[in-house]
Design an enzyme around this catalytic site. Structure first.
Site, PDB file in Angstrom:
ATOM      1  N   ASP A 205       0.844  -1.204   0.000  1.00 38.36           N
ATOM      2  CA  ASP A 205       0.000   0.000   0.000  1.00 38.36           C
ATOM      3  C   ASP A 205       0.873   1.245   0.000  1.00 38.36           C
ATOM      4  OD1 ASP A 205      -2.259   1.556   0.003  1.00 38.36           O
ATOM      5  OD2 ASP A 205      -2.732   1.257   2.123  1.00 38.36           O
ATOM      6  N   ARG A 209       0.039   8.961   1.122  1.00 36.20           N
ATOM      7  CA  ARG A 209      -0.658   8.984   2.417  1.00 36.20           C
ATOM      8  C   ARG A 209       0.028   8.072   3.429  1.00 36.20           C
ATOM      9  NH1 ARG A 209      -3.643   6.246  -1.229  1.00 36.20           N
ATOM     10  NH2 ARG A 209      -3.711   4.003  -0.871  1.00 36.20           N
ATOM     11  N   ASN A 210       0.835   7.144   2.946  1.00 39.50           N
ATOM     12  CA  ASN A 210       1.550   6.231   3.837  1.00 39.50           C
ATOM     13  C   ASN A 210       3.041   6.531   3.940  1.00 39.50           C
ATOM     14  OD1 ASN A 210      -0.670   4.820   4.730  1.00 39.50           O
ATOM     15  ND2 ASN A 210      -0.644   3.429   2.965  1.00 39.50           N
ATOM     16  N   ASP A 223       3.165   1.968   7.546  1.00 42.63           N
ATOM     17  CA  ASP A 223       2.070   1.031   7.244  1.00 42.63           C
ATOM     18  C   ASP A 223       2.445  -0.129   6.333  1.00 42.63           C
ATOM     19  OD1 ASP A 223       0.453   2.426   8.878  1.00 42.63           O
ATOM     20  OD2 ASP A 223      -0.848   3.262   7.332  1.00 42.63           O
TER      21      ASP A 223
HETATM   22  P1  ATP Z   1      -5.706   4.561   5.143  1.00 49.13           P
HETATM   23  O1  ATP Z   1      -5.971   4.027   6.514  1.00 49.13           O
HETATM   24  O2  ATP Z   1      -6.910   4.563   4.288  1.00 49.13           O
HETATM   25  O3  ATP Z   1      -4.479   3.973   4.490  1.00 49.13           O
HETATM   26  P2  ATP Z   1      -4.222   6.828   6.033  1.00 49.13           P
HETATM   27  O4  ATP Z   1      -2.931   6.121   5.781  1.00 49.13           O
HETATM   28  O5  ATP Z   1      -4.265   8.300   5.750  1.00 49.13           O
HETATM   29  O6  ATP Z   1      -5.417   6.124   5.285  1.00 49.13           O
HETATM   30  P3  ATP Z   1      -3.840   6.409   8.806  1.00 49.13           P
HETATM   31  O7  ATP Z   1      -2.609   5.579   8.545  1.00 49.13           O
HETATM   32  O8  ATP Z   1      -4.845   5.913   9.760  1.00 49.13           O
HETATM   33  O9  ATP Z   1      -4.666   6.657   7.521  1.00 49.13           O
HETATM   34  O10 ATP Z   1      -3.336   7.842   9.224  1.00 49.13           O
HETATM   35  C1  ATP Z   1      -4.205   8.960   9.353  1.00 49.13           C
HETATM   36  C2  ATP Z   1      -3.399  10.235   9.500  1.00 49.13           C
HETATM   37  O11 ATP Z   1      -2.726  10.250  10.754  1.00 49.13           O
HETATM   38  C3  ATP Z   1      -2.266  10.352   8.482  1.00 49.13           C
HETATM   39  O12 ATP Z   1      -2.728  10.919   7.303  1.00 49.13           O
HETATM   40  C4  ATP Z   1      -1.263  11.240   9.220  1.00 49.13           C
HETATM   41  O13 ATP Z   1      -1.604  12.598   9.040  1.00 49.13           O
HETATM   42  C5  ATP Z   1      -1.448  10.849  10.666  1.00 49.13           C
HETATM   43  N1  ATP Z   1      -0.410   9.881  11.101  1.00 49.13           N
HETATM   44  C6  ATP Z   1      -0.394   8.547  10.897  1.00 49.13           C
HETATM   45  N2  ATP Z   1       0.688   7.967  11.458  1.00 49.13           N
HETATM   46  C7  ATP Z   1       1.386   8.967  12.058  1.00 49.13           C
HETATM   47  C8  ATP Z   1       2.632   9.028  12.796  1.00 49.13           C
HETATM   48  N3  ATP Z   1       3.364   7.932  13.046  1.00 49.13           N
HETATM   49  N4  ATP Z   1       3.038  10.228  13.219  1.00 49.13           N
HETATM   50  C9  ATP Z   1       2.304  11.342  12.958  1.00 49.13           C
HETATM   51  N5  ATP Z   1       1.151  11.352  12.270  1.00 49.13           N
HETATM   52  C10 ATP Z   1       0.684  10.192  11.822  1.00 49.13           C
END
Ligand code: ATP
Length: 354
Positions: A205, A209-210, A223
């Protein structure tokens, strides 16, 4: 021999490449070499001599807690007591839950992913977490600990101050971030992915966004492996008509057709990530549905070259989208191509922004 020296100039970090002569001297530009690094530093402290700025004070090293600081004597060392984690501020939410800024044991800042109940089988997840915890690289988000004994499952990782690369790019939209930084982002991600490649691990993935952004222009891949354990009904992905975050637009055609993911399907996704980087976070194939994209890709259609995208950068994207997975480059090659991107144009890695 070469190594990189970061220089902070008005809030932006630039990376200079210090090379070594065969006979031992150090130089940025062949016209001026120094026999020791300390002479090198004193010279560039007196005069900028081509650098973006005269060298000032050395940057302080940020103390990052070692992952094993978070181990705890419980069921297994990665399982920690959820009461030791305080959720402070919600940072965002994704398909499978929320992400919080948290504090572990009242001392260590962490990111906490809270998973919606039912989004994965805890046993599947724990099996994957066993592997994820052993993956360690400066360009990968380190898994610190988990809380899996009750819902919601917590995944505790290192905290990245500037959140996701997608939002970071969209917020900037070209005001501060230019090609040099964009190539640097791509090179850092490729370096993390090259490590996963060397460990025979597949991300599944990879997308802006990741990728997460830390202090001083540090980018890390997040992720990895999670997509495999999430309970996703494939039908949903294929037939969804939502434009937002449709993973199909990042997924290689053979992975969509046969559900066969490989490091080469990650390379395809990396090409889409390059598109996101160069367009400041635009949705790929905007205006088209997932189903339309699948059909177009089958007719050899590819994302067109964005107007601000140099041919050299676009060629790398196209290589990632070779219909034949075996023909796509390795991440190791992509890493070095991106590291050497400005090589032929300039001895200084950062002085050429074209
Ligand atoms: P999906 O779950 O559909 O892949 P996503 O990757 O955006 O979407 P999450 O991984 O749940 O969703 O993350 C949501 C948001 O939280 C991210 O867009 C980011 O802004 C923030 N985030 C995630 N991980 C971290 C981290 N380790 N440190 C700081 N911010 C984070």
């Amino acid at each position: 021999n070469l190594f990189w020296a970061p220089v902070l100039d008005e809030g932006v970090v630039k990376h200079y490449r210090i090379r070594q002569l065969d006979e031992g001297g150090f130089f940025l530009s062949r016209r001026r070499a120094f026999s020791t690094l300390s002479e090198f530093v004193s010279h560039y402290t007196r005069t900028s001599d081509g650098l973006c700025v005269k060298l000032g004070k050395p940057c302080l090293k940020v103390q990052v807690p070692a992952p094993f600081d978070l181990s705890y004597k419980t069921v297994d060392q990665w399982e920690i007591d959820r009461n030791s984690v305080q959720l402070l501020k919600r940072l965002g939410s994704g398909q499978f839950g929320e992400v919080w800024e948290g504090l572990w044991n009242n001392t260590t800042p962490v990111a906490v992913k809270t998973l919606k109940p039912g989004s994965m089988d805890p046993n599947d997840f724990l099996r994957e977490a066993q592997i994820m915890k052993s993956l360690r690289h400066p360009k990968l988000i380190q898994l610190y600990a988990v809380c899996t004994l009750e819902d919601p499952i917590y995944i505790i990782t290192e905290l990245m101050r500037h959140g996701s690369l997608q939002e970071y790019l969209q917020n900037d939209a070209g005001s501060k971030i230019h090609l040099t930084q964009q190539v640097d982002m791509a090179a850092q991600v490729a370096s993390g992915m090259a490590y996963l490649e060397s460990q025979n691990y597949i991300h599944r993935d990879l997308a802006a966004r990741n990728v997460l952004v830390g202090e001083h222009n540090i980018y890390k891949v997040a992720d990895f492996g999670l997509a495999r354990v999430f309970k996703v009904d494939n039908e949903d992905i294929y037939e969804s008509t939502h434009e937002i975050r449709l993973p199909v637009k990042w997924t290689a055609p053979e992975a969509i057709r046969t559900n066969k993911f490989s490091i080469k399907s990650d390379v395809w996704s990396f090409g889409i990530l390059l598109y996101e980087i160069i367009t400041y976070g635009e949705m790929p194939y905007s205006g088209k549905t997932g189903a339309e994209v699948i059909q177009l890709l089958g007719q050899n259609y590819r994302l067109p070259q964005p107007s601000n995208c140099p041919q050299k950068f676009y060629s790398i994207m196209l290589e990632c989208w070779n219909a034949e997975p075996k023909e796509r480059p390795t991440f190791e090659t992509l890493h070095w191509k991106l590291e050497d991107y400005f090589e032929a144009d300039s001895l200084y890695s950062d002085t050429n922004n074209s």
